[in-house]
Every structure is written in structure tokens, then in C-alpha cells.
Motif scaffolding. Structure first.
Motif, PDB file in Angstrom:
ATOM      1  N   GLY A  11     -49.485  -4.951   3.705  1.00  0.00           N
ATOM      2  CA  GLY A  11     -48.919  -4.626   2.410  1.00  0.00           C
ATOM      3  C   GLY A  11     -47.730  -4.572   2.234  1.00  0.00           C
ATOM      4  N   PHE A  12     -46.869  -4.959   3.148  1.00  0.00           N
ATOM      5  CA  PHE A  12     -45.265  -4.948   2.886  1.00  0.00           C
ATOM      6  C   PHE A  12     -44.924  -6.152   2.192  1.00  0.00           C
ATOM      7  CE2 PHE A  12     -45.461  -1.629   6.057  1.00  0.00           C
ATOM      8  CZ  PHE A  12     -44.313  -0.961   5.986  1.00  0.00           C
ATOM      9  N   THR A  13     -43.905  -5.873   1.349  1.00  0.00           N
ATOM     10  CA  THR A  13     -43.278  -7.069   0.652  1.00  0.00           C
ATOM     11  C   THR A  13     -41.724  -7.330   1.032  1.00  0.00           C
ATOM     12  OG1 THR A  13     -44.755  -6.655  -1.280  1.00  0.00           O
ATOM     13  CG2 THR A  13     -42.696  -7.901  -1.715  1.00  0.00           C
ATOM     14  N   TRP A  27     -46.753  -7.871   6.742  1.00  0.00           N
ATOM     15  CA  TRP A  27     -47.221  -8.458   5.647  1.00  0.00           C
ATOM     16  C   TRP A  27     -49.007  -8.174   5.398  1.00  0.00           C
ATOM     17  CZ3 TRP A  27     -44.631 -13.735   6.981  1.00  0.00           C
ATOM     18  CH2 TRP A  27     -43.298 -13.657   6.563  1.00  0.00           C
ATOM     19  N   HIS A  65     -40.667  -3.642   1.970  1.00  0.00           N
ATOM     20  CA  HIS A  65     -41.023  -2.424   1.751  1.00  0.00           C
ATOM     21  C   HIS A  65     -42.411  -2.333   1.281  1.00  0.00           C
ATOM     22  CE1 HIS A  65     -41.289   0.153  -2.123  1.00  0.00           C
ATOM     23  NE2 HIS A  65     -40.911   1.136  -1.275  1.00  0.00           N
ATOM     24  N   ARG A  66     -42.837  -0.967   1.038  1.00  0.00           N
ATOM     25  CA  ARG A  66     -44.371  -0.946   0.498  1.00  0.00           C
ATOM     26  C   ARG A  66     -44.418   0.577   0.283  1.00  0.00           C
ATOM     27  NH1 ARG A  66     -49.571  -0.226   4.137  1.00  0.00           N
ATOM     28  NH2 ARG A  66     -50.036   1.101   2.242  1.00  0.00           N
ATOM     29  N   HIS A  67     -45.386   0.878  -0.988  1.00  0.00           N
ATOM     30  CA  HIS A  67     -45.478   2.361  -0.933  1.00  0.00           C
ATOM     31  C   HIS A  67     -46.936   2.754  -0.376  1.00  0.00           C
ATOM     32  CE1 HIS A  67     -42.865   2.789  -4.345  1.00  0.00           C
ATOM     33  NE2 HIS A  67     -43.279   1.776  -4.746  1.00  0.00           N
ATOM     34  N   ASN A  83     -43.030   6.356   0.658  1.00  0.00           N
ATOM     35  CA  ASN A  83     -42.089   5.305   0.229  1.00  0.00           C
ATOM     36  C   ASN A  83     -41.658   4.677   1.808  1.00  0.00           C
ATOM     37  OD1 ASN A  83     -41.003   3.607  -1.690  1.00  0.00           O
ATOM     38  ND2 ASN A  83     -38.970   4.451  -1.393  1.00  0.00           N
TER      39      ASN A  83
END
Length: 304
Positions: A266-268, A263, A164-166, A243
């Protein structure tokens, strides 16, 4: 003076329309980061076996049965949905929510294995109308459910990483590349690929502007799909998604390249989604062992 507590009696009964608010609360309590809140429309779609995704898979199910666990005051403590697959007669545990309360989870699974006795049972095998892009049970966020399934001889058949990332959407310029629009009602979706390559990414935006990137490359050790991730992000940004989640197979060199690309952008990693299966041949031997292991957690429990 020592205090003692007695568990109240719990009953399994069919879902009723009046259970809606309590069931929605249980579903949303289990919501993963990035997931939209479950609504009445989503719940109804899941109850009748209708999905904007995997339409054919849901259509192969016999009518979905939804049951709840209630206490003596008829308060809903848990919910489960099951069905039988018409082509091969296998059972399907479609979704289950119980606030991760062990006694309730075990009681629901007793109801599932009892109803589908003698059949192979697939647990969480289809994309779930209660959420967006979810197939499988989150093993870290739902440890009680995952452990209870494993104790009943369910083994993982596939594992997917959920990230997920914003996005700070700016409605920027359109991304380059070959992009084809999809046709799902209520959702906007595209397939991104490069000419001459079979690797692709499926990109979807839900009605509430949540984005989903799905790894769509075939087998092999190439990394073409990973190279398409920036284009997918630009596409979502252009369409004002704020989102974004991504799902990637947990195994394989190509999937690893995809995860690393996400990654870097910026994805976690949030969790791993596990689809499980219990073969029909193990049903009898595992039932007795599970009953012995779970007995202390299920005192004064009654099926109604």
C-alpha cells in the motif's frame, strides 16, 4: 494599455533570529507528504549543524552558515545553508527553500557558488534535520530548484525513491524476527534482519510517531530485505505509528524487489530525492553560462 512590472531589489544577508517565522513558513511550504511540520527546534538543529542522524557527517562540517534573501522591506523570500567539509575542503549546500520562485532560487545559488568558489560542492548530501529521513532534493516537488542546480553543472550522484502510506494502527502483536533496539535520543529505532543474512531494514519512529523504513541491504541481487518489509510494518503498527515513509535506492535489482514489496503493502511513490555534485573543475566554465541563462529572471537583484 499594456501593463509593465518591475522586479524589486533583492538582497542576500545573514539569517537573524527575527527571521524564524518566515523561514519556517518557507520550509513547511516545501514539505513532502508524510513529513512532520518543521519546528523551531528542528530549524535550530539545522542551523548549528546538529542531527540525530548522520552525526559523524554533520560533525565533519565547519560551522554552518545560513543566509536569507530579503526584499526592500526586509521580507524573507528564501533561505540557504552552506558549510565546508573539514577533511577534504569540499563545499556543502545543506538545504535551500525559496517557495520555488526562480529569481530567488537563482540568487541563492549565486550566493552559494560565489561563497564556495573553487571547491567541489555537494548539494543536499546529508540527512536533513529539517525533516525526517530526507537526503537529497525532491526533483518533482522542487522542479525549479532541481533545474537551477542542473543549469549550474550539478550532476546527480545518487537517487532515492521516497514512498509513503498511512497505517491504521491497532497496537497488534509484536512482530517475529530478530530485532535490535537503537540508541538515538528522541527517536526509537530498530534493525530487523534474518539469521544468516546480511540484508536488513532500519526502522525508526520519530517523537511525533512518524515511522521510517530504510533499505539497509548490501549490494547484490538478493531480495532478502524485501522479505523483511511485512515485519517492519508489524513493528510500526505495534508501536502505534500512523504515518509511515520509506526510502529505497532508485537503482539495483535488490532495491527493485524492495520497492515492489512496499507497493504491494500500500505504499505510494511520492518523489525521487537527488543528491548532486558540482566538481571544482567545472566551476569557472559553468558560472558564465548560468549567468547568461538566468539574467532575464534576475533583473534588479543586488547582493547585500
Amino acid at each position: 494599455m499594456a501593463l509593465t512590472f518591475e522586479f524589486g531589489r533583492k538582497f542576500v544577508r545573514p539569517y537573524r533570529p527575527a527571521d524564524e517565522h518566515e523561514v519556517l513558513a518557507l520550509i513547511n511550504e516545501d514539505r513532502l507528504t508524510g513529513q512532520p511540520f518543521c519546528t523551531w527546534n528542528m530549524l535550530e538543529a539545522a542551523r548549528v549543524g546538529r542531527s540525530a542522524f548522520e552525526t559523524a557527517g554533520w560533525a565533519r562540517l565547519a560551522p554552518v552558515r545560513t543566509d536569507v534573501v530579503v526584499d526592500e522591506e526586509d521580507v524573507v523570500l528564501g533561505v540557504v545553508a552552506t558549510a565546508v567539509r573539514r577533511p577534504d575542503g569540499a563545499g556543502a549546500l545543506l538545504w535551500l527553500h525559496a517557495g520555488e520562485e526562480p529569481a530567488v532560487v537563482h540568487l541563492l545559488l549565486d550566493a552559494v557558488t560565489g561563497r564556495l568558489a573553487g571547491r567541489t560542492i555537494d548539494a543536499f548530501p546529508l540527512l536533513n534535520p529539517l525533516g525526517f529521513g530526507l537526503r537529497g532534493v525532491p526533483r518533482e516537488h522542487r522542479p525549479v530548484t532541481f533545474a537551477a542546480l542542473r543549469s549550474r553543472a550539478f550532476d546527480a550522484t545518487s537517487s532515492t525513491i521516497y514512498l509513503h502510506r498511512h497505517l491504521a494502527s491497532s497496537a497488534s502483536s509484536r512482530p517475529a524476527g530478530r530485532i535490535g533496539p537503537g540508541q538515538r535520543t528522541g527517536f526509537r529505532n530498530w534493525r530487523i534482519h534474518e539469521p544468516g543474512s546480511e540484508a536488513h531494514l532500519d526502522v525508526t519512529i520519530s517523537p511525533d510517531d512518524t515511522g521510517w523504513i530504510a533499505h539497509g541491504a548490501p549490494g547484490g541481487d538478493r531480495a532478502e530485505a524485501a522479505e523483511l518489509v511485512p515485519a517492519a510494518i508489524r513493528l510500526l503498527d505495534h508501536h502505534a505509528a500512523r504515518n509511515v515513509m520509506a526510502t529505497v535506492p532508485a537503482a539495483g535489482l535488490e532495491a527493485r524487489s524492495m520497492r515492489e514489496a512496499l507497493w504491494d503493502l500500500g505504499f505510494t511513490e511520492v518523489d525521487r530525492l537527488e543528491v548532486l555534485r558540482r566538481p571544482a573543475s567545472t566551476a569557472r566554465t559553468s558560472a558564465a553560462g548560468a549567468a547568461r541563462c538566468d539574467a532575464p529572471a534576475r533583473s534588479a537583484v543586488t547582493h547585500g
